[in-house]
Design an enzyme around this catalytic site. Sequence first.
Site, PDB file in Angstrom:
ATOM      1  N   HIS A  22       2.029  40.861  -9.708  1.00 54.36           N
ATOM      2  CA  HIS A  22       2.888  39.722  -9.375  1.00 54.36           C
ATOM      3  C   HIS A  22       2.240  38.370  -9.652  1.00 54.36           C
ATOM      4  CE1 HIS A  22       5.822  42.463  -7.798  1.00 54.36           C
ATOM      5  NE2 HIS A  22       4.969  42.950  -6.931  1.00 54.36           N
ATOM      6  N   ASP A  72       6.803  35.773 -18.224  1.00 56.47           N
ATOM      7  CA  ASP A  72       6.985  36.062 -16.805  1.00 56.47           C
ATOM      8  C   ASP A  72       6.828  34.770 -16.013  1.00 56.47           C
ATOM      9  OD1 ASP A  72       7.262  38.226 -14.656  1.00 56.47           O
ATOM     10  OD2 ASP A  72       5.490  37.141 -13.973  1.00 56.47           O
ATOM     11  N   ASP A 131       1.336  40.265 -15.220  1.00 57.23           N
ATOM     12  CA  ASP A 131       2.625  40.899 -15.515  1.00 57.23           C
ATOM     13  C   ASP A 131       2.962  40.830 -16.996  1.00 57.23           C
ATOM     14  OD1 ASP A 131       2.886  41.519 -12.870  1.00 57.23           O
ATOM     15  OD2 ASP A 131       4.501  40.106 -12.436  1.00 57.23           O
ATOM     16  N   GLU A 172       6.504  33.065 -11.874  1.00 56.98           N
ATOM     17  CA  GLU A 172       6.393  33.186 -10.422  1.00 56.98           C
ATOM     18  C   GLU A 172       7.033  31.936  -9.835  1.00 56.98           C
ATOM     19  OE1 GLU A 172       5.544  35.966  -9.244  1.00 56.98           O
ATOM     20  OE2 GLU A 172       4.613  36.791 -11.053  1.00 56.98           O
TER      21      GLU A 172
END
Length: 316
Positions: free
Chosen positions: A269, A115, A274, A117
């Site tokens: 998030h 994942d 995640d 960000e």
Amino acid sequence: MCISISQVSRLRIHSFGSSCCERVHGWIKNSSSLKLLDVRASSVDGKARWIRRNVSTTTQGSRSNTKSSVLGGTVPVTRIIDEESRTKVQPFGNLQQRLAQDKDLSKLLTVIVSDLETTGLHRKNERIIEIAAQDIAGGGYSTFQTLVNPGVVPITNAHIHGIRNDMVCRPEVPRMEELIPIFLRYVESRQKPGGYVMLVAHNGKSFDFQFLINEFNRCSYEIPHNWLLLDSLPLARENMKSVEPTVKLSSSLEALADYYSLTREGDAHRALSDVLLLSKVFQKLTIDLKLSLSDLVLRCHTASDISAAMAKNKKA
């Protein structure tokens, strides 16, 4: 067990499924944001290769002054980057079909959930500010997480993930060009001998994988040819449609967690939270959809597939 890379100068990845002990080298010594998490379960370590294109690039600051801890000594990050194996891996023809037919697929394939960000949603202009990954086989140091310094690119969506500029624009937080070889080493440490990697991300085809490819290209790297990229979102949509054919149910990670009664660890998030949740969701989805490893391989994309689609969309 959580190991902060700033606290150790030497690390070993322990394989609890075998008696071997693989060395981990090249970690950024002074990066307090970089972490390896120890999840005790069986695992098999292996080797992979990657290539860096010979393109001259410049970055802000002096990378030669940034040190990385290596078993046996300390060398500049630039030396680690430039002196890694440059053995070229030839593209595989029809890799997914060929690999799916292999009777020993389970001995070749490593599944890593990931994942990202980012500073914003624009695939080309924004930057990755956090990356996390987990080998679903578990084992010692199977989980990777770090913040990433985006340089001068401001964070415009801190309200979503809670990552602020002052958290990442720090000298101890690695820039992407410094992080890529470290991330590649992490993947290598999880890879089975002569094997392949399936990188899984939720909405990966439209978001995570595009960001990852753009960042690799910007830093003059290529995604290894023995990586397959699997978007778990279509699997979720397929499964939720089978549950309620006449009602469109949400396929978001949060909705899937509620559906499977799974508890989130950490803040929503954030990349690591995640990843830990998606690892559980992904395994539930494969069971519900009765998908074998071969089935999953056939649903994968290659980096070149996604790059071609990105180029086509750009022209359109």
